[in-house]
Design a protein around this motif. Sequence first.
Motif, PDB file in Angstrom:
ATOM      1  N   VAL A 150      32.405  49.395  44.578  1.00 44.64           N
ATOM      2  CA  VAL A 150      32.695  49.677  45.985  1.00 44.64           C
ATOM      3  C   VAL A 150      32.906  48.346  46.696  1.00 44.64           C
ATOM      4  CG1 VAL A 150      31.899  50.786  48.101  1.00 44.64           C
ATOM      5  CG2 VAL A 150      31.223  51.729  45.881  1.00 44.64           C
ATOM      6  N   TRP A 151      33.951  48.251  47.511  1.00 48.62           N
ATOM      7  CA  TRP A 151      34.250  47.006  48.221  1.00 48.62           C
ATOM      8  C   TRP A 151      35.022  47.317  49.498  1.00 48.62           C
ATOM      9  CZ3 TRP A 151      36.792  48.925  44.039  1.00 48.62           C
ATOM     10  CH2 TRP A 151      38.170  49.099  44.134  1.00 48.62           C
ATOM     11  N   ARG A 152      35.195  46.297  50.342  1.00 45.87           N
ATOM     12  CA  ARG A 152      36.009  46.455  51.548  1.00 45.87           C
ATOM     13  C   ARG A 152      37.481  46.490  51.150  1.00 45.87           C
ATOM     14  NH1 ARG A 152      33.626  41.748  55.369  1.00 45.87           N
ATOM     15  NH2 ARG A 152      34.378  40.586  53.563  1.00 45.87           N
ATOM     16  N   ARG A 153      38.168  47.538  51.579  1.00 51.08           N
ATOM     17  CA  ARG A 153      39.581  47.674  51.205  1.00 51.08           C
ATOM     18  C   ARG A 153      40.400  46.489  51.693  1.00 51.08           C
ATOM     19  NH1 ARG A 153      44.192  48.566  53.223  1.00 51.08           N
ATOM     20  NH2 ARG A 153      43.211  48.642  55.271  1.00 51.08           N
ATOM     21  N   SER A 154      40.046  45.909  52.836  1.00 49.10           N
ATOM     22  CA  SER A 154      40.806  44.778  53.365  1.00 49.10           C
ATOM     23  C   SER A 154      40.711  43.555  52.452  1.00 49.10           C
ATOM     24  CB  SER A 154      40.309  44.413  54.774  1.00 49.10           C
ATOM     25  OG  SER A 154      38.931  44.094  54.754  1.00 49.10           O
ATOM     26  N   ASP A 155      39.647  43.456  51.645  1.00 48.20           N
ATOM     27  CA  ASP A 155      39.520  42.340  50.705  1.00 48.20           C
ATOM     28  C   ASP A 155      40.446  42.515  49.508  1.00 48.20           C
ATOM     29  OD1 ASP A 155      37.608  41.169  52.296  1.00 48.20           O
ATOM     30  OD2 ASP A 155      35.904  41.881  51.120  1.00 48.20           O
ATOM     31  N   TYR A 156      40.489  43.736  48.969  1.00 54.15           N
ATOM     32  CA  TYR A 156      41.325  44.038  47.803  1.00 54.15           C
ATOM     33  C   TYR A 156      42.025  45.374  48.036  1.00 54.15           C
ATOM     34  CZ  TYR A 156      38.485  40.419  45.575  1.00 54.15           C
ATOM     35  OH  TYR A 156      37.843  39.248  45.280  1.00 54.15           O
ATOM     36  N   PRO A 157      43.238  45.370  48.625  1.00 56.40           N
ATOM     37  CA  PRO A 157      43.930  46.630  48.944  1.00 56.40           C
ATOM     38  C   PRO A 157      44.549  47.321  47.720  1.00 56.40           C
ATOM     39  CG  PRO A 157      44.734  44.766  50.286  1.00 56.40           C
ATOM     40  CD  PRO A 157      43.969  44.205  49.152  1.00 56.40           C
ATOM     41  N   TRP A 158      44.653  46.601  46.599  1.00 56.51           N
ATOM     42  CA  TRP A 158      45.312  47.141  45.417  1.00 56.51           C
ATOM     43  C   TRP A 158      44.380  47.116  44.215  1.00 56.51           C
ATOM     44  CZ3 TRP A 158      50.550  48.681  45.247  1.00 56.51           C
ATOM     45  CH2 TRP A 158      51.279  48.440  46.412  1.00 56.51           C
ATOM     46  N   VAL A 159      44.568  48.062  43.308  1.00 52.22           N
ATOM     47  CA  VAL A 159      43.885  48.061  42.016  1.00 52.22           C
ATOM     48  C   VAL A 159      44.953  48.060  40.924  1.00 52.22           C
ATOM     49  CG1 VAL A 159      42.409  49.346  40.423  1.00 52.22           C
ATOM     50  CG2 VAL A 159      41.818  49.244  42.851  1.00 52.22           C
ATOM     51  N   GLY A 160      44.914  47.053  40.091  1.00 52.40           N
ATOM     52  CA  GLY A 160      45.811  47.004  38.942  1.00 52.40           C
ATOM     53  C   GLY A 160      45.101  47.568  37.729  1.00 52.40           C
ATOM     54  N   ILE A 161      45.743  48.450  37.009  1.00 52.75           N
ATOM     55  CA  ILE A 161      45.152  49.043  35.807  1.00 52.75           C
ATOM     56  C   ILE A 161      45.921  48.556  34.586  1.00 52.75           C
ATOM     57  CG2 ILE A 161      44.596  51.153  34.564  1.00 52.75           C
ATOM     58  CD1 ILE A 161      44.403  52.611  37.180  1.00 52.75           C
ATOM     59  N   TRP A 162      45.223  47.781  33.769  1.00 55.79           N
ATOM     60  CA  TRP A 162      45.797  47.317  32.511  1.00 55.79           C
ATOM     61  C   TRP A 162      45.142  48.116  31.392  1.00 55.79           C
ATOM     62  CZ3 TRP A 162      43.275  42.794  29.606  1.00 55.79           C
ATOM     63  CH2 TRP A 162      43.851  42.648  28.351  1.00 55.79           C
ATOM     64  N   GLU A 163      45.943  48.805  30.622  1.00 56.12           N
ATOM     65  CA  GLU A 163      45.445  49.573  29.483  1.00 56.12           C
ATOM     66  C   GLU A 163      45.953  48.933  28.196  1.00 56.12           C
ATOM     67  OE1 GLU A 163      44.881  54.056  29.998  1.00 56.12           O
ATOM     68  OE2 GLU A 163      46.741  53.668  31.079  1.00 56.12           O
TER      69      GLU A 163
END
Length: 271
Positions: free
Chosen positions: A244-257
């Motif tokens: 859980v984090w502040r969205r303004s700090d990290y607005p994106w999630v990259g998924i590497w599979e």
Amino acid sequence: LPGGQAGQPVQLAELRLAGGPAVNPFWIPGWRTIEPGAYRKQDAARYGIPLLASLAGHSLCLGAFGDPSAEEEAAGLGCHGEAPVARWRLLKKSLSARRLSVRLGCELPIARMSFTRTVTLEAGSSVVRLREEVISRARCDLPFTMCQHVSLGAPFVEPGVTVFDMPARQGHTFPGAFGRPQRLRHDRAFQWPQAPGANGKPVDLRFAGRSVYGDYTANRIDPRREQAWFSALNPKQGLLLAYVWRRSDYPWVGIWEENRSRKAVPWNGKT
């Protein structure tokens, strides 16, 4: 937190829940790792790059993300910047019957930055609190990237069983070839969690696939949310991990599979 003494590298390599399943949800490499400071040129035949000689669990990418240019590499910059292979120091430790807090730091001379991370644990709680601070040592504005590189792996990650989720909306697949083979079509926009498959059928990104493949997607967290999160649940093990984090700090999630698609050392198509 292995290491922690003066001059030793530190990363979040393992998480284990006291009284719960004896499972570490983080990815541990299938090869023998070494400390970053022990890496020598001859180790390239075994590890490829310094980062892979010591990568495990949750590491930090700061200053740069991704592979360096030829000029950057010649100047001493490796994949994902200096932080993953920097020499960290234990700056402060506080311990009581109810609370443990450690403050760690490292210097990034190429990026001209200082970084500190405070890790806090409280008795009776399954929450790990992280507070981080980045200080610029430069005398001019410098563009930089910062990424929390969280790697989850087996046995916690089980294809078709472990469920990933997050409040994402728009997503986009990697613009070009990423793995060989891929289960996703490249350079396509989608709505989470259904991504366009290479075979024309939608792929539910909440579940890892069983076949050999490698893919990457970028996913935008719902901008209406103040708090962002992602979770991974293995119902067979009765274990859930959530960030859980502040969205303004990290607005994106990259998924590497990565599922056994990389044949080069040290991967050798086995992880």
